[in-house]
Design a protein around this motif. Structure first.
Motif, PDB file in Angstrom:
ATOM      1  N   ALA A  73     -80.281  28.725  -6.415  1.00 40.13           N
ATOM      2  CA  ALA A  73     -81.066  28.829  -7.646  1.00 40.13           C
ATOM      3  C   ALA A  73     -80.228  29.406  -8.784  1.00 40.13           C
ATOM      4  CB  ALA A  73     -82.310  29.684  -7.412  1.00 40.13           C
ATOM      5  N   GLN A  74     -79.117  30.075  -8.445  1.00 40.12           N
ATOM      6  CA  GLN A  74     -78.258  30.664  -9.474  1.00 40.12           C
ATOM      7  C   GLN A  74     -77.178  29.704  -9.961  1.00 40.12           C
ATOM      8  OE1 GLN A  74     -76.693  34.214  -7.671  1.00 40.12           O
ATOM      9  NE2 GLN A  74     -78.653  35.271  -7.762  1.00 40.12           N
ATOM     10  N   PHE A  75     -77.094  28.523  -9.362  1.00 39.74           N
ATOM     11  CA  PHE A  75     -76.045  27.574  -9.711  1.00 39.74           C
ATOM     12  C   PHE A  75     -76.651  26.283 -10.257  1.00 39.74           C
ATOM     13  CE2 PHE A  75     -74.280  30.173  -6.274  1.00 39.74           C
ATOM     14  CZ  PHE A  75     -73.127  30.625  -6.899  1.00 39.74           C
ATOM     15  N   PRO A  76     -75.891  25.553 -11.082  1.00 44.77           N
ATOM     16  CA  PRO A  76     -76.386  24.255 -11.557  1.00 44.77           C
ATOM     17  C   PRO A  76     -76.657  23.318 -10.380  1.00 44.77           C
ATOM     18  CG  PRO A  76     -74.431  24.916 -12.785  1.00 44.77           C
ATOM     19  CD  PRO A  76     -74.592  25.890 -11.651  1.00 44.77           C
ATOM     20  N   GLU A  77     -77.719  22.553 -10.488  1.00 44.60           N
ATOM     21  CA  GLU A  77     -78.115  21.647  -9.421  1.00 44.60           C
ATOM     22  C   GLU A  77     -77.050  20.590  -9.173  1.00 44.60           C
ATOM     23  OE1 GLU A  77     -81.943  18.824  -8.419  1.00 44.60           O
ATOM     24  OE2 GLU A  77     -82.154  20.469  -9.827  1.00 44.60           O
ATOM     25  N   ASP A  78     -76.880  20.218  -7.929  1.00 35.88           N
ATOM     26  CA  ASP A  78     -75.964  19.166  -7.490  1.00 35.88           C
ATOM     27  C   ASP A  78     -74.498  19.472  -7.730  1.00 35.88           C
ATOM     28  OD1 ASP A  78     -78.143  17.624  -6.639  1.00 35.88           O
ATOM     29  OD2 ASP A  78     -78.351  16.695  -8.615  1.00 35.88           O
ATOM     30  N   GLU A  79     -74.138  20.721  -7.890  1.00 34.04           N
ATOM     31  CA  GLU A  79     -72.735  21.089  -8.081  1.00 34.04           C
ATOM     32  C   GLU A  79     -72.191  21.719  -6.802  1.00 34.04           C
ATOM     33  OE1 GLU A  79     -70.772  20.379 -10.614  1.00 34.04           O
ATOM     34  OE2 GLU A  79     -72.436  19.379 -11.602  1.00 34.04           O
ATOM     35  N   PRO A  80     -70.925  21.440  -6.474  1.00 33.14           N
ATOM     36  CA  PRO A  80     -70.320  22.072  -5.295  1.00 33.14           C
ATOM     37  C   PRO A  80     -70.182  23.576  -5.481  1.00 33.14           C
ATOM     38  CG  PRO A  80     -68.951  20.271  -6.132  1.00 33.14           C
ATOM     39  CD  PRO A  80     -70.017  20.516  -7.136  1.00 33.14           C
ATOM     40  N   VAL A  81     -70.133  24.278  -4.368  1.00 41.97           N
ATOM     41  CA  VAL A  81     -69.876  25.713  -4.370  1.00 41.97           C
ATOM     42  C   VAL A  81     -68.551  25.920  -3.640  1.00 41.97           C
ATOM     43  CG1 VAL A  81     -70.665  27.960  -3.546  1.00 41.97           C
ATOM     44  CG2 VAL A  81     -72.328  26.282  -4.369  1.00 41.97           C
ATOM     45  N   ASN A  82     -67.600  26.565  -4.316  1.00 47.39           N
ATOM     46  CA  ASN A  82     -66.307  26.876  -3.711  1.00 47.39           C
ATOM     47  C   ASN A  82     -66.254  28.348  -3.343  1.00 47.39           C
ATOM     48  OD1 ASN A  82     -65.178  24.335  -3.862  1.00 47.39           O
ATOM     49  ND2 ASN A  82     -64.193  24.689  -5.818  1.00 47.39           N
ATOM     50  N   LEU A  83     -65.914  28.604  -2.093  1.00 44.46           N
ATOM     51  CA  LEU A  83     -65.666  29.961  -1.621  1.00 44.46           C
ATOM     52  C   LEU A  83     -64.145  30.078  -1.505  1.00 44.46           C
ATOM     53  CD1 LEU A  83     -68.307  29.879   1.232  1.00 44.46           C
ATOM     54  CD2 LEU A  83     -68.605  30.818  -1.056  1.00 44.46           C
ATOM     55  N   VAL A  84     -63.551  30.885  -2.367  1.00 41.17           N
ATOM     56  CA  VAL A  84     -62.096  30.997  -2.417  1.00 41.17           C
ATOM     57  C   VAL A  84     -61.677  32.291  -1.737  1.00 41.17           C
ATOM     58  CG1 VAL A  84     -60.074  31.110  -3.922  1.00 41.17           C
ATOM     59  CG2 VAL A  84     -62.029  29.674  -4.564  1.00 41.17           C
ATOM     60  N   TYR A  85     -60.809  32.177  -0.743  1.00 40.86           N
ATOM     61  CA  TYR A  85     -60.286  33.322  -0.005  1.00 40.86           C
ATOM     62  C   TYR A  85     -58.799  33.453  -0.340  1.00 40.86           C
ATOM     63  CZ  TYR A  85     -64.644  32.989   2.563  1.00 40.86           C
ATOM     64  OH  TYR A  85     -65.983  32.945   2.892  1.00 40.86           O
ATOM     65  N   VAL A  86     -58.397  34.645  -0.792  1.00 39.71           N
ATOM     66  CA  VAL A  86     -57.020  34.898  -1.195  1.00 39.71           C
ATOM     67  C   VAL A  86     -56.479  36.061  -0.370  1.00 39.71           C
ATOM     68  CG1 VAL A  86     -55.522  35.505  -3.128  1.00 39.71           C
ATOM     69  CG2 VAL A  86     -57.566  34.119  -3.552  1.00 39.71           C
ATOM     70  N   LEU A  87     -55.316  35.866   0.240  1.00 40.68           N
ATOM     71  CA  LEU A  87     -54.699  36.934   1.012  1.00 40.68           C
ATOM     72  C   LEU A  87     -54.271  38.067   0.081  1.00 40.68           C
ATOM     73  CD1 LEU A  87     -52.424  34.864   3.436  1.00 40.68           C
ATOM     74  CD2 LEU A  87     -54.540  36.071   4.016  1.00 40.68           C
ATOM     75  N   THR A  88     -54.398  39.299   0.558  1.00 38.22           N
ATOM     76  CA  THR A  88     -53.939  40.449  -0.220  1.00 38.22           C
ATOM     77  C   THR A  88     -52.410  40.391  -0.318  1.00 38.22           C
ATOM     78  OG1 THR A  88     -53.722  41.857   1.725  1.00 38.22           O
ATOM     79  CG2 THR A  88     -55.855  41.916   0.562  1.00 38.22           C
ATOM     80  N   GLN A  89     -51.871  41.011  -1.351  1.00 41.07           N
ATOM     81  CA  GLN A  89     -50.421  41.012  -1.527  1.00 41.07           C
ATOM     82  C   GLN A  89     -49.724  41.672  -0.336  1.00 41.07           C
ATOM     83  OE1 GLN A  89     -48.695  39.368  -4.032  1.00 41.07           O
ATOM     84  NE2 GLN A  89     -47.013  39.776  -2.601  1.00 41.07           N
ATOM     85  N   SER A  90     -50.323  42.745   0.203  1.00 39.20           N
ATOM     86  CA  SER A  90     -49.696  43.408   1.358  1.00 39.20           C
ATOM     87  C   SER A  90     -49.655  42.479   2.577  1.00 39.20           C
ATOM     88  CB  SER A  90     -50.411  44.716   1.697  1.00 39.20           C
ATOM     89  OG  SER A  90     -51.739  44.473   2.130  1.00 39.20           O
ATOM     90  N   SER A  91     -50.665  41.625   2.735  1.00 34.76           N
ATOM     91  CA  SER A  91     -50.674  40.650   3.835  1.00 34.76           C
ATOM     92  C   SER A  91     -49.607  39.584   3.629  1.00 34.76           C
ATOM     93  CB  SER A  91     -52.049  39.993   3.959  1.00 34.76           C
ATOM     94  OG  SER A  91     -53.035  40.949   4.230  1.00 34.76           O
ATOM     95  N   ILE A  92     -49.471  39.136   2.391  1.00 34.15           N
ATOM     96  CA  ILE A  92     -48.436  38.145   2.065  1.00 34.15           C
ATOM     97  C   ILE A  92     -47.057  38.746   2.333  1.00 34.15           C
ATOM     98  CG2 ILE A  92     -47.382  36.827   0.178  1.00 34.15           C
ATOM     99  CD1 ILE A  92     -50.269  36.693  -1.055  1.00 34.15           C
ATOM    100  N   ASP A  93     -46.859  40.011   1.928  1.00 36.91           N
ATOM    101  CA  ASP A  93     -45.575  40.686   2.144  1.00 36.91           C
ATOM    102  C   ASP A  93     -45.251  40.829   3.628  1.00 36.91           C
ATOM    103  OD1 ASP A  93     -45.376  40.905  -0.612  1.00 36.91           O
ATOM    104  OD2 ASP A  93     -45.958  43.030  -0.667  1.00 36.91           O
ATOM    105  N   LYS A  94     -46.280  40.913   4.471  1.00 37.89           N
ATOM    106  CA  LYS A  94     -46.074  41.017   5.927  1.00 37.89           C
ATOM    107  C   LYS A  94     -45.879  39.651   6.575  1.00 37.89           C
ATOM    108  CE  LYS A  94     -48.629  45.311   6.362  1.00 37.89           C
ATOM    109  NZ  LYS A  94     -49.897  45.939   6.741  1.00 37.89           N
ATOM    110  N   GLY A  95     -45.914  38.573   5.757  1.00 37.72           N
ATOM    111  CA  GLY A  95     -45.651  37.232   6.267  1.00 37.72           C
ATOM    112  C   GLY A  95     -46.866  36.431   6.655  1.00 37.72           C
TER     113      GLY A  95
END
Length: 165
Positions: free
Chosen positions: A36-58
């Motif tokens: 109900a909070q989003f425009p009708e018929d539009e996709p919803v993207n759930l974006v997950y981003v690794l923390t910088q410390s996780s990226i630094d650990k490989g």
């Protein structure tokens, strides 16, 4: 216009739960997306981003970044996931959502637990359920350690549509 919700992810190298937080720093293991909070018929993207410390650990997201373990009523929407930014980001897209049309729980139970896989179900009456639960696990690997996956706890997403007042 696609709607986007963003989360940060810190994988764990042991059996402790991964840290998954929303943009306000709140735990995001159980997310509710209110259509109900989003425009009708539009996709919803759930974006997950690794923390910088996780990226630094490989750490990097592996494969397509997800293992969908349970997507109830998935005939009412489409799911996809894609890793980008060199494996540091993942987008889970929920699109073509058709609300209020669930297969009754007793039919699902019979479909899942039935030993008779040849049984045909005809004229199943759909229910006006407004919540679709999507359970999945995030998949990561460490650079230089191919063939070994790190798998998160289930970050449950519930797609809901509040009926008009």
């Amino acid at each position: 216009m696609t709607q986007q919700l963003t989360y940060t992810v810190k994988p764990s190298r042991d059996d402790t739960p991964w840290v998954i937080l929303d943009t306000d720093g709140n735990p995001a293991d159980d997310v509710s997306v209110d259509l109900a909070q989003f425009p009708e018929d539009e996709p919803v993207n759930l974006v997950y981003v690794l923390t910088q410390s996780s990226i630094d650990k490989g750490f990097r997201f592996a494969g397509n970044g997800t293992l969908f373990t349970d997507a109830r009523d998935n005939f009412n929407y489409q799911l996809s996931s894609e890793v980008f930014n060199g494996g540091t980001s993942l987008v889970v897209t929920v699109m073509n959502i058709e609300p209020d049309a669930s297969i009754p729980a007793d039919v699902i139970k019979e479909l899942v637990k039935s030993k008779n896989k040849d049984k045909v179900f005809s004229k199943v009456e759909l229910e006006a359920n407004t919540n679709y639960e999507i359970d999945f696990r995030l998949l990561a690997e460490k650079e230089g350690k191919k063939g070994k996956l790190y798998i998160s706890q289930d970050p449950r997403v519930t797609i809901s549509k509040v009926p008009p007042p």
